[in-house]
Design a protein around this motif. Structure first.
Motif, PDB file in Angstrom:
ATOM      1  N   LEU A   1      41.334  34.856  49.859  1.00 35.11           N
ATOM      2  CA  LEU A   1      40.147  34.509  49.072  1.00 35.11           C
ATOM      3  C   LEU A   1      40.276  33.137  48.417  1.00 35.11           C
ATOM      4  O   LEU A   1      39.270  32.456  48.206  1.00 35.11           O
ATOM      5  CB  LEU A   1      39.866  35.586  48.034  1.00 35.11           C
ATOM      6  CG  LEU A   1      39.434  36.935  48.605  1.00 35.11           C
ATOM      7  CD1 LEU A   1      39.250  37.958  47.496  1.00 35.11           C
ATOM      8  CD2 LEU A   1      38.186  36.813  49.450  1.00 35.11           C
TER       9      LEU A   1
ATOM     10  N   LYS B   1      35.525  40.119  46.343  1.00 29.16           N
ATOM     11  CA  LYS B   1      36.223  41.406  46.501  1.00 29.16           C
ATOM     12  C   LYS B   1      35.234  42.541  46.727  1.00 29.16           C
ATOM     13  O   LYS B   1      35.499  43.451  47.505  1.00 29.16           O
ATOM     14  CB  LYS B   1      37.129  41.672  45.311  1.00 29.16           C
ATOM     15  CG  LYS B   1      38.350  40.765  45.326  1.00 29.16           C
ATOM     16  CD  LYS B   1      39.385  41.167  44.316  1.00 29.16           C
ATOM     17  CE  LYS B   1      40.579  40.232  44.471  1.00 29.16           C
ATOM     18  NZ  LYS B   1      41.703  40.618  43.688  1.00 29.16           N
TER      19      LYS B   1
ATOM     20  N   THR C   1      45.190  39.458  50.251  1.00 27.82           N
ATOM     21  CA  THR C   1      43.754  39.342  49.980  1.00 27.82           C
ATOM     22  C   THR C   1      43.493  38.179  49.026  1.00 27.82           C
ATOM     23  O   THR C   1      42.605  37.358  49.266  1.00 27.82           O
ATOM     24  CB  THR C   1      43.207  40.651  49.389  1.00 27.82           C
ATOM     25  OG1 THR C   1      43.437  41.713  50.320  1.00 27.82           O
ATOM     26  CG2 THR C   1      41.719  40.551  49.094  1.00 27.82           C
ATOM     27  N   ASP C   2      44.269  38.104  47.952  1.00 32.51           N
ATOM     28  CA  ASP C   2      44.103  37.002  46.990  1.00 32.51           C
ATOM     29  C   ASP C   2      44.346  35.651  47.653  1.00 32.51           C
ATOM     30  O   ASP C   2      43.592  34.694  47.423  1.00 32.51           O
ATOM     31  CB  ASP C   2      45.048  37.182  45.798  1.00 32.51           C
ATOM     32  CG  ASP C   2      44.675  38.373  44.930  1.00 32.51           C
ATOM     33  OD1 ASP C   2      43.513  38.827  45.006  1.00 32.51           O
ATOM     34  OD2 ASP C   2      45.556  38.854  44.201  1.00 32.51           O
TER      35      ASP C   2
ATOM     36  N   ARG D   1      35.077  44.958  50.004  1.00 31.92           N
ATOM     37  CA  ARG D   1      35.019  46.424  49.927  1.00 31.92           C
ATOM     38  C   ARG D   1      33.855  46.963  50.750  1.00 31.92           C
ATOM     39  O   ARG D   1      33.980  47.989  51.422  1.00 31.92           O
ATOM     40  CB  ARG D   1      34.915  46.886  48.472  1.00 31.92           C
ATOM     41  CG  ARG D   1      36.223  46.805  47.709  1.00 31.92           C
ATOM     42  CD  ARG D   1      36.152  47.521  46.360  1.00 31.92           C
ATOM     43  NE  ARG D   1      35.073  47.044  45.508  1.00 31.92           N
ATOM     44  CZ  ARG D   1      35.164  46.001  44.683  1.00 31.92           C
ATOM     45  NH1 ARG D   1      36.280  45.328  44.586  1.00 31.92           N
ATOM     46  NH2 ARG D   1      34.133  45.644  43.933  1.00 31.92           N
TER      47      ARG D   1
END
Length: 122
Positions: free
Chosen positions: A41, A54, A37-38, A58
């Motif tokens: 992003l 984030k 995810t990091d 979600r």
């Protein structure tokens, strides 16, 4: 070998695409979700840098979980009635999606209670 399916191709929110990819490519129980995810992003060009990426991910995940549960709800009783061994699969399916969202409006349903609820549908 790769198969490219262009059925859903088109302009989209890059964060939606990220969430879609991360959901389908990685098990949410995997230790690789956070780093993946990091990494995603870091590479997503956001039109507005003030957006909490984030939090958006979600939200998309919550939308996908609700959609996924609603889409299969009609077939769950039939598949369990045809093959009672499917009860464990569907219990895990619903428990997994509900447990990813510990805050309201998501219900907190223990796994055993979920299995009892699904048995009641049949």
């Amino acid at each position: 070998m790769w198969i490219l399916d262009w059925a859903c191709a088109g302009p989209s929110d890059p964060l939606y695409d990220a969430g879609f990819f991360l959901e389908r490519a990685l098990s949410s129980a995997s230790e690789t979700v956070g780093p993946a995810t990091d990494m995603w992003l870091d590479r997503v060009p956001l039109a507005n840098p003030d957006v909490d990426a984030k939090a958006v991910l979600r939200t998309y995940q919550a939308m996908e979980d609700w959609r996924g549960m609603a889409m299969v709800a009609a077939k769950v009783p039939r598949t369990i009635a045809e093959d009672p061994g499917k009860l464990d699969y569907w219990t895990l399916f619903y428990n997994h999606r509900l447990s990813r969202h510990p805050e309201p409006p998501w219900p907190s349903v223990p796994r055993d209670e979920m299995a009892d609820m699904l048995r009641g549908w049949v």
